[in-house]
Design a protein around this motif. Structure first.
Motif, PDB file in Angstrom:
ATOM      1  N   LYS A 136      29.796  19.968  41.944  1.00 51.02           N
ATOM      2  CA  LYS A 136      30.262  20.672  40.749  1.00 51.02           C
ATOM      3  C   LYS A 136      31.268  21.750  41.155  1.00 51.02           C
ATOM      4  CE  LYS A 136      27.115  18.680  38.012  1.00 51.02           C
ATOM      5  NZ  LYS A 136      26.268  18.016  39.016  1.00 51.02           N
ATOM      6  N   VAL A 137      32.374  21.830  40.437  1.00 48.47           N
ATOM      7  CA  VAL A 137      33.426  22.803  40.736  1.00 48.47           C
ATOM      8  C   VAL A 137      33.592  23.752  39.555  1.00 48.47           C
ATOM      9  CG1 VAL A 137      35.846  23.141  41.364  1.00 48.47           C
ATOM     10  CG2 VAL A 137      34.614  21.110  42.180  1.00 48.47           C
ATOM     11  N   SER A 138      33.572  25.040  39.838  1.00 48.07           N
ATOM     12  CA  SER A 138      33.739  26.055  38.795  1.00 48.07           C
ATOM     13  C   SER A 138      34.820  27.046  39.196  1.00 48.07           C
ATOM     14  CB  SER A 138      32.427  26.817  38.556  1.00 48.07           C
ATOM     15  OG  SER A 138      31.415  25.967  38.063  1.00 48.07           O
ATOM     16  N   VAL A 139      35.502  27.568  38.193  1.00 50.74           N
ATOM     17  CA  VAL A 139      36.535  28.586  38.404  1.00 50.74           C
ATOM     18  C   VAL A 139      36.114  29.861  37.689  1.00 50.74           C
ATOM     19  CG1 VAL A 139      38.965  29.190  38.115  1.00 50.74           C
ATOM     20  CG2 VAL A 139      38.315  26.807  38.496  1.00 50.74           C
ATOM     21  N   ILE A 140      36.108  30.964  38.414  1.00 50.47           N
ATOM     22  CA  ILE A 140      35.822  32.273  37.825  1.00 50.47           C
ATOM     23  C   ILE A 140      37.157  32.970  37.600  1.00 50.47           C
ATOM     24  CG2 ILE A 140      34.460  34.379  38.015  1.00 50.47           C
ATOM     25  CD1 ILE A 140      32.759  31.882  38.277  1.00 50.47           C
ATOM     26  N   GLN A 141      37.424  33.381  36.357  1.00 48.30           N
ATOM     27  CA  GLN A 141      38.693  34.036  36.033  1.00 48.30           C
ATOM     28  C   GLN A 141      38.421  35.442  35.489  1.00 48.30           C
ATOM     29  OE1 GLN A 141      40.305  30.465  33.663  1.00 48.30           O
ATOM     30  NE2 GLN A 141      42.089  31.073  34.868  1.00 48.30           N
ATOM     31  N   PRO A 142      38.160  36.394  36.384  1.00 45.04           N
ATOM     32  CA  PRO A 142      37.811  37.747  35.931  1.00 45.04           C
ATOM     33  C   PRO A 142      39.004  38.491  35.353  1.00 45.04           C
ATOM     34  CG  PRO A 142      37.214  37.346  38.250  1.00 45.04           C
ATOM     35  CD  PRO A 142      38.160  36.277  37.839  1.00 45.04           C
ATOM     36  N   GLY A 143      38.671  39.508  34.562  1.00 47.44           N
ATOM     37  CA  GLY A 143      39.686  40.442  34.090  1.00 47.44           C
ATOM     38  C   GLY A 143      39.870  41.542  35.117  1.00 47.44           C
ATOM     39  N   GLY A 144      40.105  42.764  34.654  1.00 46.28           N
ATOM     40  CA  GLY A 144      40.362  43.874  35.566  1.00 46.28           C
ATOM     41  C   GLY A 144      39.086  44.540  36.054  1.00 46.28           C
ATOM     42  N   PHE A 145      38.874  44.522  37.363  1.00 46.61           N
ATOM     43  CA  PHE A 145      37.729  45.188  37.980  1.00 46.61           C
ATOM     44  C   PHE A 145      38.210  45.970  39.204  1.00 46.61           C
ATOM     45  CE2 PHE A 145      35.812  41.761  35.611  1.00 46.61           C
ATOM     46  CZ  PHE A 145      34.638  42.309  35.115  1.00 46.61           C
ATOM     47  N   GLN A 146      37.513  47.039  39.509  1.00 51.12           N
ATOM     48  CA  GLN A 146      37.897  47.913  40.623  1.00 51.12           C
ATOM     49  C   GLN A 146      37.363  47.347  41.934  1.00 51.12           C
ATOM     50  OE1 GLN A 146      36.681  51.939  39.704  1.00 51.12           O
ATOM     51  NE2 GLN A 146      37.791  51.962  37.762  1.00 51.12           N
ATOM     52  N   THR A 147      38.120  46.427  42.515  1.00 48.88           N
ATOM     53  CA  THR A 147      37.670  45.719  43.715  1.00 48.88           C
ATOM     54  C   THR A 147      38.389  46.150  44.986  1.00 48.88           C
ATOM     55  OG1 THR A 147      39.314  43.982  43.389  1.00 48.88           O
ATOM     56  CG2 THR A 147      37.169  43.679  42.326  1.00 48.88           C
ATOM     57  N   ASN A 148      39.241  47.142  44.914  1.00 48.96           N
ATOM     58  CA  ASN A 148      40.084  47.569  46.038  1.00 48.96           C
ATOM     59  C   ASN A 148      41.225  46.600  46.312  1.00 48.96           C
ATOM     60  OD1 ASN A 148      38.479  49.842  46.542  1.00 48.96           O
ATOM     61  ND2 ASN A 148      37.133  48.704  47.924  1.00 48.96           N
TER      62      ASN A 148
END
Length: 380
Positions: free
Chosen positions: A255-267
């Motif tokens: 199974k293949v999934s794509v995570i498409q986050p918005g703006g997060f403070q990840t450095n």
């Protein structure tokens, strides 16, 4: 009140009730789109068609059955010390994900850019003995090969259940004309060719376990935002790569999934330090015509854009971590997840709205401290 009216009110009540249940149970936009749509369409359609009350009850019963089947699909598989490899664990999503998976009981391989850095040391110090920190620059075929050997040696017959391609960089954020080619190439090397290389290396293990491939893309992979030409292009490529692999690997049970986050403070932005370190190199590669047309003040505004990105980003990684866990552990994971405020709306906006309208919205989205190029401010 006639039977006709009672049926109509019944449909509306059921639509609202079941829709609320789905929204509460499946908090991630990536997981709730389909059930909400078919519930609303089913009961809304029945309401509009004014079906006889008996057949409406039949339709309602069938929809409840489908809902039960869908809910069963959302049940998480047992952890059972399944092995997961995560890249880009020095900080940000990857660092937090390793800690979360470790607490859940997974055997975790944490790929880091610097195995002696503070991020790697913190993982060794705070996590259980199930975690293995790996030196893994995703742009280095040698380090990928070495990491593969270490993973195989440790998992042996248990196999690798999931690969999470998380490593990535933002690069320079400014008008596409002004971004140096070296930055385009570097972004593509880390954000696209890196995950492709890691995926190709570890796919034999995933095929053997019929496991999960989870690629961390970005909202930018589906939303054309000004000043993000280099970064968004790489994420769009990664999203398309993932979608094609989802079809190709289905015959293997992966199974293949794509995570498409918005703006997060990840450095990932590096705040203003990124611009400070690269400012001279950027200015040196610009032609005299470009410097004259854009102006020094326009270029300086780009530094403020990085600060605004950090300011308008969320420090809470919970939505992202929840979606990644679901993609790893759900019986039937979603192909796309959209963690973050209004992310799914922006992606849908880019897909279905007229171009002139969506372009206007996206320009406003990144218009913090916008400045007009000098040539456009000068009288004709």
């Amino acid at each position: 009140m006639s039977m006709f009216s009672e049926a109509a009110w019944f449909f509306l009540a059921v639509t609202a009730a079941l829709g609320s249940i789905v929204l509460c149970k499946h908090k991630s936009p990536g997981q709730l789109g389909s059930p909400v749509l078919w519930l609303a369409g089913l009961f809304g359609g029945a309401y509009l068609l004014f079906l006889p009350f008996f057949w409406s009850l039949v339709l309602f019963s069938l929809s409840c059955l489908l809902m039960c089947v869908y809910s069963a699909d959302q049940e998480l598989l047992p952890v059972d010390q399944k092995a997961v490899l995560v890249t880009g664990c020095d900080s940000g999503f990857g660092h937090a994900l390793v800690k979360k998976l470790d607490k859940l009981g997974f055997t975790v391989f944490a790929g880091v850019l610097n195995e002696k850095g503070p991020g790697a040391e913190e993982l060794r110090r705070n996590c259980s003995t199930r975690i293995t920190v790996l030196q893994m620059d995703v742009t280095s075929p040698e380090q990928i090969k070495d990491a593969y050997s270490k993973v195989v040696e440790k998992v042996q017959d248990k196999g690798l259940w999931a690969l999470v391609n998380n490593a990535g960089i933002l690069g320079v954020t400014m008008d596409g004309e002004l971004i140096p080619m070296t930055e385009y190439k570097k972004c593509m090397e880390v954000n696209f060719f890196g995950p492709v290389g890691v995926t190709k290396a570890f796919l034999p293990l995933l095929r053997k376990s019929k496991g999960r491939l989870v690629n961390i893309s970005s909202m930018g992979g589906g939303v054309p935002m000004p000043k993000m030409a280099a970064y968004n292009s790489t994420k769009a490529a990664l999203t398309m790569f993932s979608s094609i692999l989802r079809q190709e690997l289905s015959k293997w049970g992966v199974k293949v999934s794509v995570i498409q986050p918005g703006g997060f403070q990840t450095n990932i932005t590096g705040i203003s330090d990124v611009w400070t370190k690269k400012e001279k190199d950027i200015l040196d590669q610009l032609s005299q015509e470009q410097l004259r047309d854009y102006g020094q003040d326009y270029l300086q505004v780009q530094k403020a854009f990085l600060n605004s990105m950090e300011k308008h980003s969320s420090p809470d990684f919970t939505p992202v971590l929840r979606d990644i866990q679901h993609a790893i552990s759900a019986q039937i994971p979603a192909p796309f997840y959209y963690p973050g405020t209004m992310v799914s709306i922006w992606v849908y906006l880019a897909s279905i709205f007229p171009t002139c309208l969506s372009d206007y919205c996206f320009k406003k989205l990144v218009a913090y401290g916008e400045c007009t190029p000098r040539a456009l401010r000068m009288p004709n």
